[in-house]
Design a protein around this motif. Structure first.
Motif, PDB file in Angstrom:
ATOM      1  N   PHE A   1       0.485  -1.216  -0.114  1.00 26.00           N
ATOM      2  CA  PHE A   1       0.064  -0.346   0.112  1.00 26.00           C
ATOM      3  C   PHE A   1       0.691   1.077   0.213  1.00 26.00           C
ATOM      4  O   PHE A   1       0.342   2.435   0.162  1.00 26.00           O
ATOM      5  CB  PHE A   1      -0.982  -0.028   0.948  1.00 26.00           C
ATOM      6  CG  PHE A   1      -2.376  -1.149   0.832  1.00 26.00           C
ATOM      7  CD1 PHE A   1      -3.231  -0.774   0.479  1.00 26.00           C
ATOM      8  CD2 PHE A   1      -1.578  -2.316   1.668  1.00 26.00           C
ATOM      9  CE1 PHE A   1      -3.636  -1.951  -0.099  1.00 26.00           C
ATOM     10  CE2 PHE A   1      -2.773  -3.347   1.431  1.00 26.00           C
ATOM     11  CZ  PHE A   1      -4.009  -2.701   0.496  1.00 26.00           C
TER      12      PHE A   1
ATOM     13  N   PHE B   1       2.236   3.537  -1.717  1.00 27.48           N
ATOM     14  CA  PHE B   1       1.242   4.173  -3.799  1.00 27.48           C
ATOM     15  C   PHE B   1       3.167   4.595  -4.017  1.00 27.48           C
ATOM     16  O   PHE B   1       2.800   5.144  -5.259  1.00 27.48           O
ATOM     17  CB  PHE B   1       0.748   4.853  -3.657  1.00 27.48           C
ATOM     18  CG  PHE B   1      -0.864   4.142  -3.126  1.00 27.48           C
ATOM     19  CD1 PHE B   1      -0.959   2.471  -4.375  1.00 27.48           C
ATOM     20  CD2 PHE B   1      -1.916   4.056  -2.314  1.00 27.48           C
ATOM     21  CE1 PHE B   1      -1.875   1.935  -3.721  1.00 27.48           C
ATOM     22  CE2 PHE B   1      -2.575   3.534  -1.746  1.00 27.48           C
ATOM     23  CZ  PHE B   1      -2.487   2.031  -2.275  1.00 27.48           C
TER      24      PHE B   1
ATOM     25  N   HIS C   1       5.207   2.716  -5.528  1.00 23.53           N
ATOM     26  CA  HIS C   1       4.512   2.188  -6.787  1.00 23.53           C
ATOM     27  C   HIS C   1       4.538   2.718  -8.377  1.00 23.53           C
ATOM     28  O   HIS C   1       5.355   2.485  -8.895  1.00 23.53           O
ATOM     29  CB  HIS C   1       3.238   1.383  -6.732  1.00 23.53           C
ATOM     30  CG  HIS C   1       3.405   0.048  -5.694  1.00 23.53           C
ATOM     31  ND1 HIS C   1       3.667  -1.249  -5.777  1.00 23.53           N
ATOM     32  CD2 HIS C   1       2.462   0.030  -4.599  1.00 23.53           C
ATOM     33  CE1 HIS C   1       3.583  -1.702  -4.785  1.00 23.53           C
ATOM     34  NE2 HIS C   1       3.095  -1.247  -3.958  1.00 23.53           N
ATOM     35  N   GLY C   2       4.635   4.156  -7.789  1.00 23.94           N
ATOM     36  CA  GLY C   2       4.566   5.600  -8.713  1.00 23.94           C
ATOM     37  C   GLY C   2       6.256   5.555  -9.044  1.00 23.94           C
ATOM     38  O   GLY C   2       6.335   5.827  -9.965  1.00 23.94           O
TER      39      GLY C   2
END
Length: 296
Positions: free
Chosen positions: A50, A52, A55-56
């Motif tokens: 989670f 992000f 991940h970005g």
């Protein structure tokens, strides 16, 4: 009359090859494995999933690598017609302007996401994309600089993740040196295979400039340093983990690599190139399995 379905499929394959999609996917896998199991050892899997921002950053990296592959094939198109005729034939199903449109779109999309994450991430990717273009435009034809820049750009996202998580240790440094050396050897070995085309189109490479004999001695020197780094990594903890077993077996792979390199036949260079590429992939799998055992 052209079959429209086959023509579109050929266009898609040509674009995927031009964007180096398969290389980008491998680097994405390597980024996720190294980020979670090497740089980010304290965070739980749930928190990582989670996160992000991470991940970005990885997604921006993938888009930038796609764009870098496109601009590289744009500048190397003439040479690739000699060294990679089948790939070039597929890429010709799409006009070069569409590759350039895709290059600009991918870079802008990546920078947009990076800016949304933070200004520092935006600057990080702006520098990355600039040097990817500058490498293809100019640096790829300069002796030694071409090899060092290629390897540096490959490792740049991993360095970013290391800084992001403030993961600085002797072990991580040695692993970075190990990866740098093996990627450098791969890139120089590739230059042996494209020697004639490089000479025709003005790419000054180590095999072209120094000749095969001296160039092979230089690569053997890098192989020896690679073995020393591997032994240092093994010596730190002994052969008690999958990753250290990988480095131990890698000593024999290195010796076999030197044997293939010193062989006069051109096809042995091709075998060496693919063995080293496969060994990098095996290393990613070893890190994944080692990390799973330690964390779970």
């Amino acid at each position: 009359m052209k079959n429209p379905i086959l023509y579109r499929i050929s266009q898609l394959i040509g674009f995927l090859l031009g964007a180096r999609v398969f290389v980008a996917l491998l680097l994405t896998f390597a980024l996720y494995v190294s980020t979670f199991f090497l740089f980010n050892q304290e965070e739980s899997l749930r928190n990582f999933v989670f996160d992000f921002k991470v991940h970005g950053i990885i997604f921006c990296t993938v888009l930038s690598i796609f764009a870098g592959g496109i601009i590289n094939q744009f500048y190397d198109r003439e040479k690739d017609q000699l060294t990679k005729p089948f790939r070039t034939r597929l890429q010709n199903f799409l006009k070069q302007k569409y590759f350039l449109y895709a290059y600009l779109t991918l870079n802008l999309f990546s920078l947009g996401i990076a800016y949304f994450i933070s200004t520092r991430v935006f600057v990080f990717f702006l520098i990355y994309q600039f040097f990817m273009w500058f490498y293809s435009h100019k640096l790829s034809k300069i002796l030694i600089i071409n090899n060092l820049t290629f390897v540096g750009l490959t490792l740049y996202p991993f360095f970013g993740m290391m800084v992001y998580y403030h993961t600085f240790s002797v072990n991580v440094f040695l692993m970075a040196v190990f990866l740098f050396l093996i990627l450098l050897i791969i890139d120089i070995t590739k230059d042996f295979l494209t020697k004639n085309a490089d000479k025709i189109f003005g790419y000054v490479t180590i095999p072209n400039y120094f000749g095969n004999s001296l160039a092979k001695k230089i690569v053997v020197f890098f192989f020896i340093i690679l073995m020393l780094v591997s032994m240092l990594l093994i010596n730190k903890t002994g052969i008690h983990t999958i990753l250290n077993l990988y480095f131990a077996i890698g000593l024999f792979v290195t010796i076999f690599g030197i044997y293939l390199l010193l062989n006069a036949a051109k096809k042995t260079h091709f075998y060496l190139l693919n063995i080293l590429r496969m060994w990098v992939f095996v290393g990613i799998i070893a890190m994944l399995l080692d990390g799973i055992i330690k964390k779970f």
